[in-house]
Design a protein around this motif. Sequence first.
Motif, short mmCIF file in Angstrom:
data_model
loop_
_atom_site.label_atom_id
_atom_site.label_comp_id
_atom_site.label_asym_id
_atom_site.label_seq_id
_atom_site.Cartn_x
_atom_site.Cartn_y
_atom_site.Cartn_z
N UNK A 39 9.29 -2.48 -1.40
CA UNK A 39 8.61 -2.98 -0.21
C UNK A 39 7.82 -1.87 0.48
N UNK A 40 8.44 -0.73 0.66
CA UNK A 40 7.77 0.39 1.33
C UNK A 40 6.64 0.94 0.49
N UNK A 41 6.88 1.09 -0.80
CA UNK A 41 5.87 1.65 -1.70
C UNK A 41 4.61 0.80 -1.73
N UNK A 42 4.78 -0.50 -1.99
CA UNK A 42 3.59 -1.34 -2.12
C UNK A 42 2.98 -1.65 -0.75
N UNK A 43 3.81 -1.68 0.29
CA UNK A 43 3.25 -1.84 1.62
C UNK A 43 2.36 -0.68 2.00
N UNK A 44 2.82 0.53 1.70
CA UNK A 44 2.02 1.73 2.00
C UNK A 44 0.73 1.74 1.19
N UNK A 45 0.81 1.28 -0.06
CA UNK A 45 -0.37 1.31 -0.94
C UNK A 45 -1.40 0.25 -0.58
N UNK A 46 -0.95 -0.93 -0.18
CA UNK A 46 -1.85 -2.06 -0.04
C UNK A 46 -2.30 -2.33 1.39
#
Length: 489
Positions: free
Chosen positions: A357-364
């Motif tokens: 959740x954190x990884x893709x939230x930060x990326x997108x």
Amino acid sequence: MRSLPYVGLAFLAQKLVLPSYAHTDNATTAYSSACNQIQHAVSSASAVYFPGDAQYVEDINHWALSSIQEAECSVEPGTAWDVAAIIKIVGSTRTPFAIKGGGHASNPGFSSTTGVQIFMTRFSNVTYNATSGTATIGMGLIWDDVYAALEPHGVNVVGGRSTGVGVAGFSLGGGYSWKTNQFGLTLDSITEFELVKPNGEIVQVNAQSDADLFFGLRGGGNNFGIVTHITMKTHPQSQVWGGFMIYTEDQIPAVSSAIAAFCANVTDPKAAMINTVSYTMNTTLLVSLMFYDEPNQPVGIFDDFLKIPALEANVSTQSFLSLLQGTPSSADARAYFDTVSLLEYTPSMIAAIVNESTFWGTALTPSSGTFISYAIEPFLPTLYTHGSNSAYPPERVNPGYSPLNLYYAWTDSAFDGIIDQTIKESSARLTSLAEAEGQSIQGAALYPNYALAGTPLEKLYGGNLERLREIRERVDPGGVMGLAGGWRF
């Protein structure tokens, strides 16, 4: 912690070729013919609407904006006989059509079309039979309506957990409920379907009248015709205890430990949870939804959650309907779901979900405005033992599988392809991590109502697929239901 992707999102957006739902003039003429025929064929209990009509907008509207298509016309049938007339016309003219119940489908084209949009809203009755202990429910309702109608009788059914979710797609696809640990999936409580077959025949389908078709309708979606009503077993319903707590990022380690302990230790079938890990507004939040099917707080089950400081909390003794409608929900954006089936929510799996959740939230999020949520939905391993064989799940195994729901919401259609790629990558990664820690989930059926469009049917229906195709061929030899969206056999 994973490193961020090296390919720029703007670059990816430029390279994507997105599908168009526009139809040609020839198609428009053909679709108009079907609409005009329907308008003259249906009774005064039904209505047909066209672009420019206020009701047309409501009829094609969906919870996920990405699931909306501009239909040639919309029709609200009011009787099964009118449904029969409609399905015969779209079948004879080979006109694409769609069937919308609550409109909560997250896959584009599953309940929307550029042809004839059928909106089941006029099938809105709930009839409780105290003698048989059953309720007959119209397929144009949302679960909020069903619970409200049954509440005065002191009974309830095994239905949806979120406000605004329709009866139709939820029940035909499986149905994970707050009551699943006690009574199984929603489809396990269905005793009869009123079905309009593709040839227009109106039939009552139950285990005695047509065992194969009854098997197929329980989890097989809209492959066999248009269901107008279902009859379900009811259960006594008191007030319940529960609600939600919203935790900030600094509390996530403590909440994750509480989730892991709940999954490993709680065996009371009246207790259930959904824990959503969401990235929004440049931070990760965790929302714990707690449910106990008695009026009083259970001793020991949710104590770990209650003692963790929360940003916001709403937990109390309340009616079942109040708990449903007091739960935070989101809509009015483009949205996709995907899913992973798990045997366990271990501490390492929960940590991996938080990281995704954190990884893709930060990326997108900086470029697409994406809201990302992963819903941890633990059930008891006995969840499949409450019913008989059905289209879904293909195997009634014990221990059974608990679904993980991936939910991505965004506003700009230019990012549709990126979101599709990302959610697939994330679900594949979490599947691999579960297998690497020893979970035997190879071949585990994915929940059809959560699975992303394009998922192979074998991953949803496993060894049942051949039987389901045989049933479909018998009931729909002309392939009429193939003109509609959904999981096609």
